[in-house]
Design a protein around this motif. Sequence first.
Motif, short mmCIF file in Angstrom:
data_model
loop_
_atom_site.label_atom_id
_atom_site.label_comp_id
_atom_site.label_asym_id
_atom_site.label_seq_id
_atom_site.Cartn_x
_atom_site.Cartn_y
_atom_site.Cartn_z
N ALA A 117 86.08 68.21 -9.79
CA ALA A 117 87.21 67.20 -11.01
C ALA A 117 87.65 69.56 -11.22
N ILE A 118 87.18 70.34 -11.14
CA ILE A 118 87.45 71.61 -11.85
C ILE A 118 87.41 72.40 -10.35
N VAL A 119 87.43 72.49 -9.94
CA VAL A 119 88.42 73.63 -8.17
C VAL A 119 89.13 72.61 -7.26
N HIS A 120 89.14 71.38 -7.39
CA HIS A 120 90.25 70.80 -6.30
C HIS A 120 90.39 69.58 -6.89
N PRO A 121 91.04 69.56 -8.58
CA PRO A 121 91.13 68.44 -9.74
C PRO A 121 92.34 67.82 -9.06
N VAL A 122 93.44 68.29 -8.66
CA VAL A 122 94.24 67.52 -7.69
C VAL A 122 94.32 66.74 -6.13
N ARG A 123 93.82 67.98 -5.49
CA ARG A 123 93.78 67.84 -4.42
C ARG A 123 92.82 66.38 -3.57
N VAL A 124 91.93 66.10 -4.47
CA VAL A 124 90.60 66.00 -4.68
C VAL A 124 90.30 64.26 -5.05
N MET A 125 90.41 64.72 -6.51
CA MET A 125 90.02 64.52 -7.62
C MET A 125 90.88 62.77 -7.10
N GLY A 126 92.12 62.48 -7.63
CA GLY A 126 93.36 61.66 -7.03
C GLY A 126 92.68 60.92 -6.47
N ARG A 127 92.16 60.87 -5.71
CA ARG A 127 91.83 59.92 -4.05
C ARG A 127 91.09 59.76 -4.19
N THR A 129 88.27 57.16 -5.84
CA THR A 129 87.84 56.12 -6.81
C THR A 129 86.77 55.50 -7.48
N ARG A 130 86.77 53.89 -8.56
CA ARG A 130 85.31 53.66 -8.01
C ARG A 130 84.45 52.88 -6.66
N THR A 131 85.72 52.81 -5.92
CA THR A 131 84.96 52.17 -4.82
C THR A 131 84.18 53.23 -4.44
N HIS A 132 84.79 54.31 -3.76
CA HIS A 132 83.86 55.43 -3.16
C HIS A 132 82.96 55.64 -4.10
N SER A 133 82.67 56.06 -5.09
CA SER A 133 81.59 56.02 -5.47
C SER A 133 80.31 55.12 -5.34
N VAL A 134 80.62 54.30 -5.78
CA VAL A 134 79.45 52.75 -5.09
C VAL A 134 78.83 53.33 -3.64
N ALA A 135 80.26 53.16 -2.71
CA ALA A 135 79.45 52.98 -1.59
C ALA A 135 78.72 54.20 -1.31
N ILE A 136 79.25 55.64 -2.12
CA ILE A 136 77.94 56.51 -2.27
C ILE A 136 76.77 56.71 -2.49
N SER A 137 76.69 56.09 -4.19
CA SER A 137 76.03 55.16 -4.18
C SER A 137 74.69 54.42 -3.33
N ILE A 138 75.20 54.24 -2.90
CA ILE A 138 74.54 53.48 -2.14
C ILE A 138 73.91 53.36 -0.63
N ALA A 139 75.16 54.95 -1.00
CA ALA A 139 74.08 56.14 0.77
C ALA A 139 72.88 56.14 0.56
N VAL A 140 73.56 56.72 -0.43
CA VAL A 140 72.20 57.70 -1.27
C VAL A 140 70.87 56.97 -1.50
N TRP A 141 71.08 55.70 -1.64
CA TRP A 141 69.83 55.00 -1.75
C TRP A 141 69.14 54.08 -0.41
N LEU A 142 70.06 54.46 0.42
CA LEU A 142 69.90 53.80 1.75
C LEU A 142 68.90 55.07 2.63
N LEU A 143 69.96 56.52 2.00
CA LEU A 143 68.85 57.33 2.68
C LEU A 143 67.40 58.00 2.25
N VAL A 144 67.41 58.33 0.74
CA VAL A 144 66.15 58.46 0.03
C VAL A 144 65.09 56.98 0.70
N SER A 145 65.48 56.18 1.02
CA SER A 145 64.82 55.10 1.58
C SER A 145 64.14 55.54 2.98
#
Length: 335
Positions: A117-127, A129-145
């Motif tokens: 959000a601070i270093v790459h606000p235009v290049r990355v943050m606009g792309r 989505t909440r779907t991406h963050s949900v997918a990343i969260s599932i990946a974190v749970w799987l990795l930790v498990s």
Amino acid sequence: IMNKTFCPRVNFSFEHRFLPPVYILVFIIGLVANGWGLKSLLHNWKKLKIINIFVLNLGLADILYLLTLPFLMVYYFMGSKWIFGDAFCKITRFCFNLNLYGSIGFLTCISVNRYLAIVHPVRVMGRLTRTHSVAISIAVWLLVSVQSLPDMFYTKTFGNRTGKCYDTTHKIYVEDYLKYRLGWTLTGFCVPFLIILGCYGHIAVVLWTMRRTDNVQKQRSLKLLFILILLFSVCYIPYHVFTNLNLWSRVLLKQGLCREWSNRVYIAHQISRGLVCLNSALNPLVYLHGNEAIPAQLRQLLQQVRQTFSRLSLSNSGSVPVSQTADEVQQESSF
């Protein structure tokens, strides 16, 4: 090589005095703070930002662990006698590991999100989505498990009906467990910690040397950095250092090699176990950073509590107001 008979006596009673009060404190504060924080996030579900999805998962990891604390309180109050069976012992320890490494994982996600959000606000943050963050969260749970699952295959209980419920394992398997634990520390703690340090190092360069004058972003970054420094210095770093040192001293003891620092390391390990569970009470500080509405809700709640106490004091003194305004009635019903 020293004989085992001259080894300093380890003070096993320390954990029975130290851990139960810490668990009671963490259970009460953690349950109230996480419950209230999750309620505030879910109340604005449709407006949920990407970063708040990671904060929500952080809260769920805390609740999962907090629900196991009453059983651990019973265990330590009874002088390390586990009465709930082998399977539930493993589940309890598994929930602790999910909370610990899940918390570190989601704090890493929050830090990376803040970095983008601070270093790459235009290049990355606009792309993103909440779907991406949900997918990343599932990946974190799987990795930790996956990281925590081998821990369940080590012996956790010892004795018949009322035996031990080890947070590590029995001394028979301690050499193998130390190797597994070192690898786990590297992947579950060191790598995320280095990612967080890298993110905030770059954020510091961008905010302070490139003359960006967004004070809101600066304040948010400083607040989150302070919370992370608190969590890592109090909870995570001491735990990983002393858990591995204690396992190493157990390996040496099994080989007949005694060290005069073994008792001090054991006590430091127990203190670090108490401190690491504080993360479930300290993690809700991230809610204050992640949700701008929460500080206002906190002030409103405190105001309502003050008004309730003032009405109670008036009723106790006998000078009860004859009538209430419509606002007061509405405030009482909502409280």
